[in-house]
Write a protein that holds these residues in place. Structure first.
Motif, PDB file in Angstrom:
ATOM      1  N   THR A  36     -16.632 -49.399  65.913  1.00 19.56           N
ATOM      2  CA  THR A  36     -18.156 -48.918  66.721  1.00 19.56           C
ATOM      3  C   THR A  36     -17.535 -48.278  68.482  1.00 19.56           C
ATOM      4  O   THR A  36     -19.077 -47.840  68.391  1.00 19.56           O
ATOM      5  CB  THR A  36     -18.521 -50.573  67.043  1.00 19.56           C
ATOM      6  OG1 THR A  36     -18.468 -51.193  65.974  1.00 19.56           O
ATOM      7  CG2 THR A  36     -19.939 -50.687  67.419  1.00 19.56           C
ATOM      8  N   ARG A  37     -16.961 -48.207  68.624  1.00 20.09           N
ATOM      9  CA  ARG A  37     -16.375 -47.750  69.586  1.00 20.09           C
ATOM     10  C   ARG A  37     -17.156 -46.313  69.391  1.00 20.09           C
ATOM     11  O   ARG A  37     -17.570 -45.377  69.821  1.00 20.09           O
ATOM     12  CB  ARG A  37     -15.482 -48.213  70.120  1.00 20.09           C
ATOM     13  CG  ARG A  37     -15.026 -47.611  71.986  1.00 20.09           C
ATOM     14  CD  ARG A  37     -13.822 -48.367  72.655  1.00 20.09           C
ATOM     15  NE  ARG A  37     -13.348 -49.019  72.897  1.00 20.09           N
ATOM     16  CZ  ARG A  37     -12.906 -50.281  72.336  1.00 20.09           C
ATOM     17  NH1 ARG A  37     -11.278 -49.181  71.846  1.00 20.09           N
ATOM     18  NH2 ARG A  37     -12.080 -51.256  72.795  1.00 20.09           N
ATOM     19  N   LEU A  38     -16.012 -45.429  68.333  1.00 23.51           N
ATOM     20  CA  LEU A  38     -15.664 -44.583  68.439  1.00 23.51           C
ATOM     21  C   LEU A  38     -17.407 -44.228  67.850  1.00 23.51           C
ATOM     22  O   LEU A  38     -17.840 -42.979  67.930  1.00 23.51           O
ATOM     23  CB  LEU A  38     -14.942 -44.379  66.714  1.00 23.51           C
ATOM     24  CG  LEU A  38     -13.207 -44.253  67.500  1.00 23.51           C
ATOM     25  CD1 LEU A  38     -12.915 -43.870  66.108  1.00 23.51           C
ATOM     26  CD2 LEU A  38     -12.603 -43.277  68.184  1.00 23.51           C
ATOM     27  N   ALA A  39     -18.502 -44.558  67.087  1.00 20.20           N
ATOM     28  CA  ALA A  39     -19.536 -44.186  66.222  1.00 20.20           C
ATOM     29  C   ALA A  39     -20.538 -43.777  67.907  1.00 20.20           C
ATOM     30  O   ALA A  39     -21.251 -43.095  67.903  1.00 20.20           O
ATOM     31  CB  ALA A  39     -19.379 -45.220  65.530  1.00 20.20           C
ATOM     32  N   ILE A  40     -20.426 -45.715  68.620  1.00 20.95           N
ATOM     33  CA  ILE A  40     -21.411 -45.053  69.767  1.00 20.95           C
ATOM     34  C   ILE A  40     -20.432 -43.998  70.877  1.00 20.95           C
ATOM     35  O   ILE A  40     -21.834 -43.371  70.988  1.00 20.95           O
ATOM     36  CB  ILE A  40     -21.618 -46.555  70.576  1.00 20.95           C
ATOM     37  CG1 ILE A  40     -21.720 -47.103  69.260  1.00 20.95           C
ATOM     38  CG2 ILE A  40     -22.473 -46.207  71.477  1.00 20.95           C
ATOM     39  CD1 ILE A  40     -21.912 -48.650  69.662  1.00 20.95           C
ATOM     40  N   GLU A  41     -19.704 -43.931  70.943  1.00 22.29           N
ATOM     41  CA  GLU A  41     -19.433 -43.044  72.138  1.00 22.29           C
ATOM     42  C   GLU A  41     -18.755 -42.188  71.175  1.00 22.29           C
ATOM     43  O   GLU A  41     -17.668 -41.192  71.992  1.00 22.29           O
ATOM     44  CB  GLU A  41     -18.021 -43.545  72.743  1.00 22.29           C
ATOM     45  CG  GLU A  41     -18.144 -45.107  73.567  1.00 22.29           C
ATOM     46  CD  GLU A  41     -20.109 -44.960  74.625  1.00 22.29           C
ATOM     47  OE1 GLU A  41     -19.822 -43.903  74.895  1.00 22.29           O
ATOM     48  OE2 GLU A  41     -20.145 -46.173  75.054  1.00 22.29           O
ATOM     49  N   SER A  42     -19.533 -41.483  70.851  1.00 24.05           N
ATOM     50  CA  SER A  42     -18.642 -39.952  70.189  1.00 24.05           C
ATOM     51  C   SER A  42     -19.064 -39.031  70.244  1.00 24.05           C
ATOM     52  O   SER A  42     -17.735 -37.949  70.188  1.00 24.05           O
ATOM     53  CB  SER A  42     -19.824 -39.896  68.635  1.00 24.05           C
ATOM     54  OG  SER A  42     -20.961 -40.140  69.312  1.00 24.05           O
ATOM     55  N   GLU A  43     -20.144 -39.154  71.405  1.00 21.76           N
ATOM     56  CA  GLU A  43     -20.070 -37.704  72.831  1.00 21.76           C
ATOM     57  C   GLU A  43     -18.736 -37.815  73.284  1.00 21.76           C
ATOM     58  O   GLU A  43     -18.391 -36.808  73.810  1.00 21.76           O
ATOM     59  CB  GLU A  43     -21.214 -38.181  73.555  1.00 21.76           C
ATOM     60  CG  GLU A  43     -21.450 -37.655  75.110  1.00 21.76           C
ATOM     61  CD  GLU A  43     -21.593 -38.285  75.934  1.00 21.76           C
ATOM     62  OE1 GLU A  43     -21.907 -38.046  77.432  1.00 21.76           O
ATOM     63  OE2 GLU A  43     -22.075 -39.637  75.395  1.00 21.76           O
ATOM     64  N   LEU A  44     -18.790 -38.713  73.869  1.00 23.59           N
ATOM     65  CA  LEU A  44     -17.115 -38.829  74.557  1.00 23.59           C
ATOM     66  C   LEU A  44     -15.860 -38.374  73.725  1.00 23.59           C
ATOM     67  O   LEU A  44     -14.777 -38.244  74.191  1.00 23.59           O
ATOM     68  CB  LEU A  44     -16.611 -40.527  75.177  1.00 23.59           C
ATOM     69  CG  LEU A  44     -15.548 -40.996  75.972  1.00 23.59           C
ATOM     70  CD1 LEU A  44     -16.547 -39.692  77.589  1.00 23.59           C
ATOM     71  CD2 LEU A  44     -15.740 -41.778  76.016  1.00 23.59           C
TER      72      LEU A  44
END
Lengths: 465, 154
Positions: B122-130
């Protein structure tokens, strides 16, 4: 001494060949890993699944991860060679294509993102926390933890993790949150705000999560989520009055009726009608359902009419269609449609605006005050709304239901005056229209109250010059 | 709509009282300098620091203006006060967004996903910009060294 220096030079070392081999191997595996990391990143940022039913290169059921690697290998000689030499060798052979490596890399990447977020929070110094929970597919409650901070000209709201909560009490949740902060090396003393929905375990005054965190740091002001506040305003007001509650049931019933059969849906499409389900999560999204009725009234009416008179249909279908038809042509419901259309379209637009990350509280409260002003103006528009609802369609009954009801005349005793009874338009205005609009206004005021302390503290920044 | 200098002072005093650990009394002097300075800016300055919808001064934009003009050392307390203010969240829409991602990731076909992995994905998907900004070269290098060593010792 010179010999010693020479010895230190790689070229003349006894393990020269080994070192060389090691280096070229490092290079090889680095190149392979770059590709693997890119594939993982691609899948992860899109939220796509990784694995399939097997892990065999060449099988179409090996999942997206191996599938994309195969796809890349078609155009990349290095990866192609790698698959030929290393793939499908089974356990114990290093290929870096196994699920273990893949999971390890996912883990490392997400830790790296997490560390980046935490170091950003630390350099921002001040942060606010946003927490909300939802049950997931397997009925586990997921508590989503988000941090908000300002860094380099941007306000960020970053997702940090899910916590699996066993207990719903504010105390337990605050223990979990504090433990999390400690794990990440964040100091609760730097927390300046907390935002939750208005659920009482979070927002409770004495033992809610906000109160527990406030005990740790009194500067962590609690700001109820404005979106949820608007939702609550709406929900309270809809259920305040029987006509509006009925109206929304009717909308849902219309949707249920048409969507439960493809045949009915086709007829609706042919008549250019449109119905939308009521959104459960966002109240103001009911605007869609209401405007579908207002804008496609004729289409929905004709579709219902057609179904009610269609002799090939089952009797209960025809009955249902005709009873829905009779309901939507009632003036009460038409009035509700026009009224809620006017209210919800404004609420919905405001609500969408309030979801912008870079919005601040004062603008939010001003937007809410402007909604109140809008409602106050609307309050004086009864006759206009009534006129519009009568003109919605020619089939609308032009009188209120109670006008045609038999009047019960009471026998008067001496000295008793006949009570003035309102009927028709007046009755509807007083008992329904004013009740709904006033309730909305009162609820809005109540919700805005929650932000008063912050606007009091910071509000002057808006008017300093 | 503007308020008088006296009122600004009163409000600033209150602000200092509330955030006495973060702000110093210098805030009052800083505002006394900043406000006239902002007033004397050219006309287009106003459009730069206004909120488009409400036409009020947006503290967020003032903050960015201070940063852009490199004046945060001149007005350190104003800088702190504004930063605290923009840190205050007003809606938990971001949490709701994470639930949308959650529903996409932990779906019918992937219901047995482990909690830790769920958070990671989830973290990778949400903060994909980061995620896109992060260089993975170091990570890859460390990883290779680690694995090769393990392999050679076997």
């Amino acid at each position: 001494m010179v010999d010693w220096m020479n010895f230190l030079q790689k070229d003349s070392r006894i393990d020269k060949e080994l070192v060389k081999q090691m280096e070229s191997e490092i290079e090889y595996w680095t190149e392979i890993l770059k590709r693997i990391v890119a594939v993982i990143r691609f899948l992860a940022e899109r939220g796509l699944p990784f694995r399939g039913t097997n892990e065999v290169i060449g099988s179409p059921d090996n999942g997206n991860y191996l599938g994309i690697i195969e796809l890349l290998a078609q155009f990349d000689p290095l990866l192609k060679g790698h698959l030929i030499n290393y793939a499908n060798k089974g356990r114990g052979n290093v290929s870096y294509l196994s699920k273990t490596i893949c999971e390890e890399l996912i883990d490392l990447m997400s830790k790296k993102v997490l560390n980046q977020i935490i170091s950003e929070i630390k350099s921002a110094k001040y942060w606010g926390i946003i927490v909300d929970s939802t049950p997931d597919l397997s009925h586990v409650d997921q508590l989503s933890v988000i941090f908000r901070y300002y860094l380099n000209g941007h306000v960020h709201e970053r997702f940090v993790c899910f916590l699996q909560i066993k207990s719903h009490t504010g105390e337990q949740q605050s223990i979990d949150i504090l433990r999390l902060l400690e794990k990440y090396g964040l100091n609760i003393k730097d927390c300046r705000a907390q935002t939750y929905d208005n659920a009482s375990n979070m927002s409770g005054k004495y033992s809610g999560l906000q109160a527990c965190l406030k005990k740790e740091n009194e500067l962590a002001v609690y700001v109820p989520c404005v979106g949820h506040s608007l939702n609550l305003v709406g929900e309270c007001s809809v259920n305040e009055n029987i006509h509006s509650a009925n109206f929304f049931y009717l909308l849902q019933n219309l949707y249920n009726f048409f969507s439960s059969s493809t045949h009915r849906w086709n007829i609706l499409q042919q008549e250019n009608g449109k119905v939308t389900s009521l959104s459960i999560t966002r109240w103001s999204k009911r605007a869609d359902a209401v405007s579908a009725l207002v804008n496609n009234f004729a289409g929905i009416y004709n579709a219902l009419n057609q179904l009610a008179n269609d002799e090939t249909q089952k009797l209960d279908t025809r009955h249902e269609a005709s009873s829905l038809k009779n309901k939507i042509i009632k003036l009460e419901n038409a009035f509700m449609a026009v009224l809620w259309h006017a209210i919800l379209s404004r609420f919905d637009a405001t609500n969408s605006y309030l979801q912008k990350v870079e919005l601040d509280l004062n603008v939010a409260t001003i937007m809410m005050f402007s909604l109140i002003e809008y409602l106050k103006n609307l309050r004086g528009d009864f006759s206009k709304i009534e006129k519009n609802s009568k003109a919605l369609n020619t089939v609308i009954i032009q009188e209120y239901y109670d006008v045609n009801k038999r009047k019960i005349t009471k026998k008067l005793n001496d000295g008793e005056k006949e009570q003035e009874k309102l009927s028709g338009s007046d009755k509807f205005r007083v008992n329904t229209f004013y009740v709904i609009v006033d309730k909305l206004i009162a609820e809005m005021h109540k919700r805005i109250e929650a932000y008063a302390h912050i606007t009091y503290t910071f509000g002057f920044f808006y008017v300093i010059f | 709509m503007t308020i008088s200098a006296d009122e600004i002072k009163k409000k600033a005093e209150n602000l200092i009282k509330v955030y006495h650990e973060d702000l110093q009394t210098d805030l009052i002097y800083e505002l006394e300098q900043l406000v006239p300075m902002m007033k004397s800016q050219p006309q287009d300055f106003l459009t730069k620091v206004q909120d488009e919808k409400s036409n009020l001064i947006s503290p967020f934009k003032v903050l960015n203006w201070l940063v852009e003009k490199q004046m945060i050392d001149v007005f350190p307390n104003v800088y702190i006060a504004l930063r605290i203010f923009v840190t205050i969240p007003i809606a938990n829409s971001e949490a709701e967004r994470s639930f949308s991602v959650l529903k996409r990731i932990k779906n019918m076909y992937r219901a047995v996903i482990l909690d830790e992995r769920l958070t990671s994905l989830t973290r990778l998907a949400i903060e994909s910009e980061l995620l896109r900004l992060i260089e993975f070269d170091d990570l890859i290098h460390d990883f290779v060294i680690l694995k090769l060593r393990k392999k050679n010792f076997n």
